[in-house]
Design a protein around this motif. Structure first.
Motif, PDB file in Angstrom:
ATOM      1  N   SER A  45       0.865  -1.176   0.000  1.00 48.46           N
ATOM      2  CA  SER A  45       0.000   0.000   0.000  1.00 48.46           C
ATOM      3  C   SER A  45       0.897   1.220   0.000  1.00 48.46           C
ATOM      4  N   VAL A  46       0.493   2.221  -0.749  1.00 43.36           N
ATOM      5  CA  VAL A  46       1.231   3.479  -0.828  1.00 43.36           C
ATOM      6  C   VAL A  46       0.570   4.455   0.139  1.00 43.36           C
ATOM      7  N   LEU A  47       1.372   5.000   1.053  1.00 47.80           N
ATOM      8  CA  LEU A  47       0.868   5.963   2.027  1.00 47.80           C
ATOM      9  C   LEU A  47       1.443   7.343   1.736  1.00 47.80           C
ATOM     10  N   ALA A  48       0.599   8.339   1.834  1.00 47.26           N
ATOM     11  CA  ALA A  48       1.011   9.736   1.715  1.00 47.26           C
ATOM     12  C   ALA A  48       0.595  10.426   3.000  1.00 47.26           C
ATOM     13  N   ASP A  49       1.582  10.814   3.789  1.00 50.90           N
ATOM     14  CA  ASP A  49       1.312  11.391   5.118  1.00 50.90           C
ATOM     15  C   ASP A  49       0.392  10.478   5.932  1.00 50.90           C
ATOM     16  N   GLY A  50       0.617   9.174   5.823  1.00 51.77           N
ATOM     17  CA  GLY A  50      -0.121   8.196   6.611  1.00 51.77           C
ATOM     18  C   GLY A  50      -1.434   7.725   6.024  1.00 51.77           C
ATOM     19  N   ALA A  51      -1.933   8.394   4.980  1.00 53.09           N
ATOM     20  CA  ALA A  51      -3.206   8.008   4.354  1.00 53.09           C
ATOM     21  C   ALA A  51      -2.939   7.131   3.138  1.00 53.09           C
ATOM     22  N   VAL A  52      -3.803   6.142   2.914  1.00 52.03           N
ATOM     23  CA  VAL A  52      -3.644   5.259   1.759  1.00 52.03           C
ATOM     24  C   VAL A  52      -3.927   6.057   0.480  1.00 52.03           C
ATOM     25  N   ALA A  53      -2.904   6.145  -0.362  1.00 57.17           N
ATOM     26  CA  ALA A  53      -3.013   6.882  -1.617  1.00 57.17           C
ATOM     27  C   ALA A  53      -3.111   5.953  -2.818  1.00 57.17           C
ATOM     28  N   GLY A  54      -2.784   4.665  -2.630  1.00 55.15           N
ATOM     29  CA  GLY A  54      -2.816   3.720  -3.736  1.00 55.15           C
ATOM     30  C   GLY A  54      -2.081   2.450  -3.379  1.00 55.15           C
ATOM     31  N   HIS A  55      -1.635   1.749  -4.418  1.00 59.21           N
ATOM     32  CA  HIS A  55      -0.879   0.517  -4.215  1.00 59.21           C
ATOM     33  C   HIS A  55       0.161   0.368  -5.312  1.00 59.21           C
ATOM     34  N   ALA A  56       1.144  -0.492  -5.046  1.00 58.67           N
ATOM     35  CA  ALA A  56       2.209  -0.769  -6.012  1.00 58.67           C
ATOM     36  C   ALA A  56       2.611  -2.225  -5.851  1.00 58.67           C
ATOM     37  N   ALA A  57       3.013  -2.842  -6.957  1.00 62.33           N
ATOM     38  CA  ALA A  57       3.349  -4.264  -6.909  1.00 62.33           C
ATOM     39  C   ALA A  57       4.383  -4.631  -7.960  1.00 62.33           C
ATOM     40  N   VAL A  58       5.093  -5.708  -7.664  1.00 61.17           N
ATOM     41  CA  VAL A  58       5.959  -6.386  -8.626  1.00 61.17           C
ATOM     42  C   VAL A  58       5.417  -7.801  -8.733  1.00 61.17           C
ATOM     43  N   PHE A  59       5.268  -8.300  -9.963  1.00 65.19           N
ATOM     44  CA  PHE A  59       4.689  -9.622 -10.165  1.00 65.19           C
ATOM     45  C   PHE A  59       5.297 -10.262 -11.404  1.00 65.19           C
ATOM     46  N   GLY A  60       5.012 -11.540 -11.572  1.00 64.56           N
ATOM     47  CA  GLY A  60       5.439 -12.265 -12.753  1.00 64.56           C
ATOM     48  C   GLY A  60       6.600 -13.195 -12.479  1.00 64.56           C
ATOM     49  N   PRO A  61       6.890 -14.051 -13.462  1.00 66.54           N
ATOM     50  CA  PRO A  61       7.990 -14.997 -13.292  1.00 66.54           C
ATOM     51  C   PRO A  61       9.335 -14.283 -13.220  1.00 66.54           C
ATOM     52  N   PRO A  62      10.352 -14.948 -12.672  1.00 60.09           N
ATOM     53  CA  PRO A  62      11.648 -14.296 -12.439  1.00 60.09           C
ATOM     54  C   PRO A  62      12.248 -13.573 -13.647  1.00 60.09           C
ATOM     55  N   SER A  63      12.099 -14.117 -14.826  1.00 57.97           N
ATOM     56  CA  SER A  63      12.713 -13.485 -16.001  1.00 57.97           C
ATOM     57  C   SER A  63      11.828 -12.414 -16.635  1.00 57.97           C
ATOM     58  N   GLU A  64      10.610 -12.253 -16.127  1.00 55.15           N
ATOM     59  CA  GLU A  64       9.669 -11.301 -16.729  1.00 55.15           C
ATOM     60  C   GLU A  64       8.955 -10.462 -15.665  1.00 55.15           C
ATOM     61  N   ARG A  65       9.651 -10.064 -14.628  1.00 52.94           N
ATOM     62  CA  ARG A  65       9.021  -9.311 -13.535  1.00 52.94           C
ATOM     63  C   ARG A  65       8.499  -7.973 -14.046  1.00 52.94           C
ATOM     64  N   GLU A  66       7.290  -7.630 -13.637  1.00 54.56           N
ATOM     65  CA  GLU A  66       6.651  -6.385 -14.039  1.00 54.56           C
ATOM     66  C   GLU A  66       6.291  -5.566 -12.813  1.00 54.56           C
ATOM     67  N   VAL A  67       6.235  -4.253 -13.006  1.00 54.50           N
ATOM     68  CA  VAL A  67       5.755  -3.370 -11.953  1.00 54.50           C
ATOM     69  C   VAL A  67       4.405  -2.795 -12.370  1.00 54.50           C
ATOM     70  N   THR A  68       3.608  -2.515 -11.371  1.00 52.54           N
ATOM     71  CA  THR A  68       2.342  -1.840 -11.572  1.00 52.54           C
ATOM     72  C   THR A  68       2.104  -0.941 -10.372  1.00 52.54           C
ATOM     73  N   TYR A  69       1.388   0.117 -10.575  1.00 52.64           N
ATOM     74  CA  TYR A  69       1.057   1.014  -9.464  1.00 52.64           C
ATOM     75  C   TYR A  69      -0.190   1.795  -9.817  1.00 52.64           C
ATOM     76  N   VAL A  70      -0.941   2.137  -8.793  1.00 62.17           N
ATOM     77  CA  VAL A  70      -2.127   2.967  -8.928  1.00 62.17           C
ATOM     78  C   VAL A  70      -2.103   3.971  -7.788  1.00 62.17           C
ATOM     79  N   VAL A  71      -2.269   5.217  -8.133  1.00 63.91           N
ATOM     80  CA  VAL A  71      -2.423   6.280  -7.145  1.00 63.91           C
ATOM     81  C   VAL A  71      -3.755   6.949  -7.443  1.00 63.91           C
TER      82      VAL A  71
END
Length: 156
Positions: free
Chosen positions: A59-85
């Motif tokens: 979870s992404v926090l901005a001054d303690g409040a939930v502002a969104g989320h971020a993740a890394v996923f996928g198999p080892p050779s194809e790891r991807e990032v995603t985020y939502v704010v």
């Protein structure tokens, strides 16, 4: 503003649902999935993601409040990032700070990301974190009900 990441908590999910169902956020992101529109799919998606030990999810926090989320996923050779704010937090550097912290948690390289070619904000966030455009493609964007151009970005 203090930006930080923490483990996801159950109480974050209603905030994520509100963010992911925001029509303006969907339009900007363009590429959406069933869980952006249907609460049952949303609940099943998050249960699956949270149960997968290969996913780094924060979870992404901005001054303690939930502002969104971020993740890394996928198999080892194809790891991807995603985020939502959430839209209320756009333009404040939150996504950039969150992504910079997230990629420190994942030692694997390369890391990959995709963005709609007209999503200048997301492309800028990725580039500020060291990603470079490495390709382009087209895909169907459900939120726009049309084919769009995507850019592929890679962090080496």
């Amino acid at each position: 503003m203090d930006i930080s990441l923490r483990e996801l908590e159950d109480s974050d999910l209603p905030i994520f649902w509100q963010q992911l169902t925001d029509p303006e956020l969907q339009q900007m992101a363009a590429v959406t999935r069933k869980y952006h529109y249907d609460r049952g799919h949303f609940d099943r998606h998050w249960a699956k993601v949270r149960a997968d030990p290969s996913v780094i999810l924060r979870s992404v926090l901005a001054d303690g409040a939930v502002a969104g989320h971020a993740a890394v996923f996928g198999p080892p050779s194809e790891r991807e990032v995603t985020y939502v704010v959430g839209r209320a937090h756009w333009g404040q550097g939150i996504a950039t700070a969150a992504l910079a912290e997230l990629i420190k948690l994942e030692p694997a390289r390369p890391l990959h990301a995709d963005a709609a070619v007209d999503n200048a904000g997301s492309i800028r966030v990725l580039e500020k974190c060291g990603f470079a455009i490495t390709g382009k493609s087209r895909c169907f964007a459900q939120a726009r009900d049309e084919e769009i151009d995507l850019v592929h970005l890679t962090l080496r």
